[in-house]
Scaffold this motif. Structure first.
Motif, PDB file in Angstrom:
ATOM      1  N   LEU A 306     -27.040 -51.914 -28.193  1.00  0.00           N
ATOM      2  CA  LEU A 306     -26.666 -50.691 -27.471  1.00  0.00           C
ATOM      3  C   LEU A 306     -27.636 -49.545 -27.707  1.00  0.00           C
ATOM      4  N   GLU A 307     -27.968 -49.298 -28.947  1.00  0.00           N
ATOM      5  CA  GLU A 307     -28.820 -48.158 -29.271  1.00  0.00           C
ATOM      6  C   GLU A 307     -30.218 -48.329 -28.693  1.00  0.00           C
ATOM      7  N   SER A 308     -30.788 -49.531 -28.817  1.00  0.00           N
ATOM      8  CA  SER A 308     -32.123 -49.781 -28.274  1.00  0.00           C
ATOM      9  C   SER A 308     -32.125 -49.670 -26.761  1.00  0.00           C
ATOM     10  N   TYR A 309     -31.103 -50.234 -26.134  1.00  0.00           N
ATOM     11  CA  TYR A 309     -31.078 -50.207 -24.676  1.00  0.00           C
ATOM     12  C   TYR A 309     -30.840 -48.791 -24.147  1.00  0.00           C
ATOM     13  N   ALA A 310     -30.045 -47.991 -24.857  1.00  0.00           N
ATOM     14  CA  ALA A 310     -29.856 -46.604 -24.437  1.00  0.00           C
ATOM     15  C   ALA A 310     -31.184 -45.852 -24.448  1.00  0.00           C
ATOM     16  N   SER A 311     -31.996 -46.090 -25.489  1.00  0.00           N
ATOM     17  CA  SER A 311     -33.316 -45.464 -25.561  1.00  0.00           C
ATOM     18  C   SER A 311     -34.205 -45.940 -24.411  1.00  0.00           C
ATOM     19  N   TYR A 312     -34.169 -47.241 -24.162  1.00  0.00           N
ATOM     20  CA  TYR A 312     -34.945 -47.814 -23.057  1.00  0.00           C
ATOM     21  C   TYR A 312     -34.511 -47.208 -21.714  1.00  0.00           C
ATOM     22  N   ALA A 313     -33.200 -47.069 -21.515  1.00  0.00           N
ATOM     23  CA  ALA A 313     -32.695 -46.545 -20.250  1.00  0.00           C
ATOM     24  C   ALA A 313     -33.159 -45.116 -20.016  1.00  0.00           C
ATOM     25  N   ARG A 314     -33.201 -44.318 -21.061  1.00  0.00           N
ATOM     26  CA  ARG A 314     -33.658 -42.940 -20.896  1.00  0.00           C
ATOM     27  C   ARG A 314     -35.148 -42.892 -20.534  1.00  0.00           C
ATOM     28  N   ASP A 315     -35.923 -43.757 -21.175  1.00  0.00           N
ATOM     29  CA  ASP A 315     -37.353 -43.783 -20.887  1.00  0.00           C
ATOM     30  C   ASP A 315     -37.641 -44.229 -19.458  1.00  0.00           C
ATOM     31  N   HIS A 316     -36.762 -45.067 -18.878  1.00  0.00           N
ATOM     32  CA  HIS A 316     -36.997 -45.629 -17.557  1.00  0.00           C
ATOM     33  C   HIS A 316     -36.113 -45.009 -16.476  1.00  0.00           C
ATOM     34  N   ASN A 317     -35.492 -43.900 -16.805  1.00  0.00           N
ATOM     35  CA  ASN A 317     -34.635 -43.238 -15.821  1.00  0.00           C
ATOM     36  C   ASN A 317     -35.506 -42.537 -14.779  1.00  0.00           C
ATOM     37  N   LYS A 318     -35.337 -42.903 -13.520  1.00  0.00           N
ATOM     38  CA  LYS A 318     -36.169 -42.350 -12.450  1.00  0.00           C
ATOM     39  C   LYS A 318     -35.553 -41.130 -11.784  1.00  0.00           C
ATOM     40  N   ALA A 319     -34.311 -40.804 -12.134  1.00  0.00           N
ATOM     41  CA  ALA A 319     -33.682 -39.637 -11.516  1.00  0.00           C
ATOM     42  C   ALA A 319     -34.464 -38.381 -11.895  1.00  0.00           C
ATOM     43  N   PRO A 320     -34.622 -37.445 -10.958  1.00  0.00           N
ATOM     44  CA  PRO A 320     -35.402 -36.235 -11.259  1.00  0.00           C
ATOM     45  C   PRO A 320     -34.731 -35.368 -12.316  1.00  0.00           C
ATOM     46  N   MET A 321     -35.571 -34.726 -13.115  1.00  0.00           N
ATOM     47  CA  MET A 321     -35.088 -33.830 -14.164  1.00  0.00           C
ATOM     48  C   MET A 321     -35.059 -32.403 -13.635  1.00  0.00           C
ATOM     49  N   GLU A 322     -33.947 -31.715 -13.840  1.00  0.00           N
ATOM     50  CA  GLU A 322     -33.848 -30.308 -13.464  1.00  0.00           C
ATOM     51  C   GLU A 322     -34.658 -29.481 -14.466  1.00  0.00           C
ATOM     52  N   LYS A 323     -35.712 -28.860 -13.991  1.00  0.00           N
ATOM     53  CA  LYS A 323     -36.567 -28.088 -14.882  1.00  0.00           C
ATOM     54  C   LYS A 323     -35.956 -26.718 -15.171  1.00  0.00           C
ATOM     55  N   GLY A 324     -36.153 -26.266 -16.381  1.00  0.00           N
ATOM     56  CA  GLY A 324     -35.704 -24.936 -16.759  1.00  0.00           C
ATOM     57  C   GLY A 324     -34.227 -24.835 -17.073  1.00  0.00           C
ATOM     58  N   LYS A 325     -33.535 -25.984 -17.154  1.00  0.00           N
ATOM     59  CA  LYS A 325     -32.105 -25.961 -17.474  1.00  0.00           C
ATOM     60  C   LYS A 325     -31.841 -26.903 -18.653  1.00  0.00           C
ATOM     61  N   ALA A 326     -30.965 -26.483 -19.543  1.00  0.00           N
ATOM     62  CA  ALA A 326     -30.627 -27.310 -20.709  1.00  0.00           C
ATOM     63  C   ALA A 326     -29.200 -27.026 -21.148  1.00  0.00           C
ATOM     64  N   ILE A 327     -28.564 -28.043 -21.711  1.00  0.00           N
ATOM     65  CA  ILE A 327     -27.212 -27.933 -22.254  1.00  0.00           C
ATOM     66  C   ILE A 327     -27.260 -28.318 -23.724  1.00  0.00           C
ATOM     67  N   ALA A 328     -26.626 -27.530 -24.561  1.00  0.00           N
ATOM     68  CA  ALA A 328     -26.509 -27.871 -25.979  1.00  0.00           C
ATOM     69  C   ALA A 328     -25.162 -28.546 -26.214  1.00  0.00           C
ATOM     70  N   ILE A 329     -25.178 -29.636 -26.964  1.00  0.00           N
ATOM     71  CA  ILE A 329     -23.939 -30.252 -27.441  1.00  0.00           C
ATOM     72  C   ILE A 329     -23.897 -30.069 -28.947  1.00  0.00           C
ATOM     73  N   ILE A 330     -22.873 -29.371 -29.422  1.00  0.00           N
ATOM     74  CA  ILE A 330     -22.714 -29.143 -30.853  1.00  0.00           C
ATOM     75  C   ILE A 330     -21.537 -29.979 -31.317  1.00  0.00           C
ATOM     76  N   TYR A 331     -21.842 -30.970 -32.144  1.00  0.00           N
ATOM     77  CA  TYR A 331     -20.824 -31.913 -32.585  1.00  0.00           C
ATOM     78  C   TYR A 331     -20.134 -31.404 -33.848  1.00  0.00           C
ATOM     79  N   GLY A 332     -18.831 -31.589 -33.882  1.00  0.00           N
ATOM     80  CA  GLY A 332     -18.056 -31.270 -35.077  1.00  0.00           C
ATOM     81  C   GLY A 332     -17.069 -32.383 -35.345  1.00  0.00           C
ATOM     82  N   SER A 333     -17.336 -33.193 -36.365  1.00  0.00           N
ATOM     83  CA  SER A 333     -16.486 -34.346 -36.687  1.00  0.00           C
ATOM     84  C   SER A 333     -16.077 -34.293 -38.146  1.00  0.00           C
TER      85      SER A 333
END
Length: 646
Positions: A306-333
């Motif tokens: 799962l972890e390796s394939y998730a990394s692979y999927a992100r590297d090969h994702n062809k969907a366009p990236m919205e430039k100048g926009k970002a979201i922070a996820i702050i985890y609390g567990s």
């Protein structure tokens, strides 16, 4: 791979190993203590290796996916967590796989021609709410026409849940399995403490706020029993409905099977809960046939984790990236406490968490913040510290709460300050209330023949002294303190939910709600999981559904060496007070080495502890966490352990 709109984030760079730094420091500080240096050196080597293995692959570590591959739905021994940079010194890591990686991998595999199917085999634990989000992704994968094969060498309902989403379920003919419903257990320590003379004063607001009852009672109170019963019933009904839908059975038939209990493969097969008997080797042959058809021959099935394939999927994702926009996820567990995180356990340390939130709030490149909460609560003081910082962040940009399996008590205290609260229907939340748990050892002193005498300058000088009995005046004073905490909790919930304290009290009283019930009572805004929260935030900041957006995750990844240096007081956070004395560093180094040596020489104790039932060990550890927090901060907003239903 076909173009994908998801996943949402790009991997963060992997920390660089700095193995030579601690080596040089340890040699210079502990040089003459040969035995301790050896023990510490072994710990460092283990620490370096384990810390790097638990982190997501960076984009520079290219993962190759072969043709005719199968995604291995294996969560590892530690299961699915939210996200943590915690690494355990000398004890191995406890990383598991992140929920976002699991969802990313399944969604990407659905459209990837190299991935022919998914293979599932029971592994580590997954929370009930997270299970249902993963199952939804599996149903979408199966709807694409690809196969899902499951192999159950044994297990129980939690293992069967994922298998039910498969089109083929295999099981050995000689195995055992528990298909007999859900239950909640709790340990009660009052009688044990009575024997050693320890008396606990537990004050709770209100009747459903039962976390302290493990110290003050010998069994469930009526309100505690009621709320656990309601949670059990909902979980049971949802499980029945899901299994019936996925296996094309009548809900009444699934309920009847759970009521009478099924424990052997023959009954599972007769009742259509599994499809075939097979050995491990036969399952592998069948898996090969599913990939290659009848012409499988000596061909090999390529399994990708799962972890390796998730990394692979992100590297090969062809969907366009919205430039100048970002979201922070702050985890609390984990359990909430004051202070800074050590990085070696899963917890929410308010000082570190507030620092991360402030970084995200003050970063002009981040457009919105998601607080991903998976916590049963803890310290009221720490919860309020984080609440105040959330209000500050909300004044700058949108802040959303995304509840995981549990976001109750102090966890809800965090969520209530956000613009929007998103919860799974199965999330355990609410528990709006406060408890005080105060131990008193005066009778223990008497049993041991130890005298206690006092000298004071004022009548209240010994308020809550653990060696003196709590008198009526002190008890009333404690009641007043807890009531003030509770009233402030109600007022802040009312402010966040645009209501009044009187109306909030009707659904508070320390009562636990599911996400679905919480929405009906106005405590939650939207029902959904992590992906749907990201969808909401993307829309809020003007990112179209067909575009990706950059995700910045907190806490920032740290390698094991950075954590070790901080434990040794060699590395400080930027805003920490200086403490660089050689004596202090040597003391910490020696303490760590001695601790490791003692643990290494006591395998019998560790083995005995591991042999105890998981439920007992986990409840005992949780009780200890609350007791430790209560030493410093007597007012707690925490769930009882029984909310973790099995």
């Amino acid at each position: 791979m076909a173009d994908m709109q998801q996943p949402y984030y790009q991997p963060q760079p992997k920390p660089r190993s700095r193995w030579w730094i601690p080596f040089a420091i340890v040699v210079s500080i502990v040089g003459g203590m040969f035995l301790m240096v050896i023990v510490l050196g072994v710990g460092i080597a283990s620490f370096i290796g384990k810390s790097s293995s638990g982190f997501s692959s960076s984009s520079s570590d290219k993962v190759k996916v072969e043709e005719n591959s199968v995604l291995n739905l294996n969560f590892g021994p530690y299961g699915v967590h939210e996200y943590t940079n915690a690494t355990f010194v000398f004890g191995g890591d406890k990383q598991g796989v992140s929920l976002l990686d699991v969802l990313t991998a399944i969604h990407a595999a659905k459209d990837d021609p190299k991935i022919k199917g998914i293979f599932y085999q029971p592994s580590g634990p997954v929370g009930f709410a997270k299970q249902r989000e993963i199952i939804q992704a599996l149903e979408e994968f199966r709807a694409s026409g690809k196969f899902i094969m499951a192999y159950l060498p044994g297990g129980s309902e939690k293992d069967y849940y994922f298998a039910a989403a498969a089109d083929s379920i295999y099981m050995p003919e000689e195995a055992t399995f528990e298909f007999n419903g859900f239950g909640g257990t709790s340990i009660f320590l009052k009688d044990m403490f009575d024997k050693i003379g320890v008396q606990w004063t537990v004050i709770q607001r209100e009747d459903y706020k039962s976390a302290g009852e493990m110290f003050s009672r010998s069994n469930f109170s009526a309100p505690a029993r009621q709320e656990v019963r309601e949670l059990l019933d909902q979980r049971n009904e949802e499980f029945i409905a899901d299994v019936a839908r996925l296996r094309h059975l009548e809900p009444s038939a699934v309920r009847a099977m759970l009521n009478r209990g099924i424990y052997n493969p023959d009954s599972l097969l007769q009742n259509h809960l599994i499809d075939h008997f097979a050995t491990d080797l036969q399952v592998k042959e069948n898996l090969k046939a599913r990939v290659y058809g009848s012409d499988s021959g000596n061909k090999k099935v390529h399994m990708v984790d799962l972890e390796s394939y998730a990394s692979y999927a992100r590297d090969h994702n062809k969907a366009p990236m919205e430039k100048g926009k970002a979201i922070a996820i702050i985890y609390g567990s984990g359990t909430i406490r004051s202070g800074r995180s050590t990085g070696v356990s899963e917890e929410i340390a308010s000082g570190s968490w507030v620092r991360d939130l402030r970084k995200a709030a003050d970063d002009d490149d981040i457009n919105a913040i998601i607080l991903r909460i998976d916590s049963p609560g803890g310290s009221v003081q720490a919860s309020d510290e984080m609440y105040q910082e959330i209000l500050r962040a909300k004044a700058k940009k949108p802040v959303y709460a995304s509840m995981s399996d549990v976001a109750a008590s102090g966890g809800y205290y965090m969520a209530m300050a956000c613009d929007t609260i998103v919860a799974y229907p199965e999330s355990i939340t609410g528990s709006i209330g406060v408890i005080a748990a105060i131990p008193n050892f005066s009778k223990t002193m008497t049993k041991l023949g130890i005298g206690v005498d006092t000298i004071t300058s004022s009548p209240a000088a010994l308020f809550m002294n653990p060696l003196m009995p709590l008198n009526d005046r002190d008890h009333q004073h404690l009641e007043d303190i807890i009531q003030s905490f509770y009233q402030r909790f109600l007022e802040r919930v009312a402010q966040g939910r645009h209501s009044t304290p009187e109306k909030i009290r009707e659904v508070a009283r320390g009562r636990v709600w599911t996400g679905k019930a919480a929405q009906e009572h106005g405590l939650v805004d939207v029902l959904g999981g992590l992906y749907s929260t990201l969808d909401l935030v993307k829309k809020r900041i003007g990112v179209s559904a067909d575009k990706r957006v950059r995700i910045v995750m907190y806490p920032e990844k740290e390698d094991g060496i950075t954590i070790l240096l901080r434990l040794l007081k060699i590395k400080k956070d930027d805003d920490d007070e200086a403490d660089d004395s050689d004596a202090r560093i040597a003391q910490q180094s020696m303490a760590l080495a001695v601790d490791a040596y003692v643990k290494a020489q006591s395998p019998a104790w560790q083995d005995a502890w591991k042999q105890l039932p998981d439920t007992f060990r986990e409840q005992a550890e949780y009780a200890l966490q609350l007791a430790i927090i209560s030493k410093k901060e007597q007012a707690l907003a925490a769930l009882p352990w029984t909310m973790d239903i099995h």
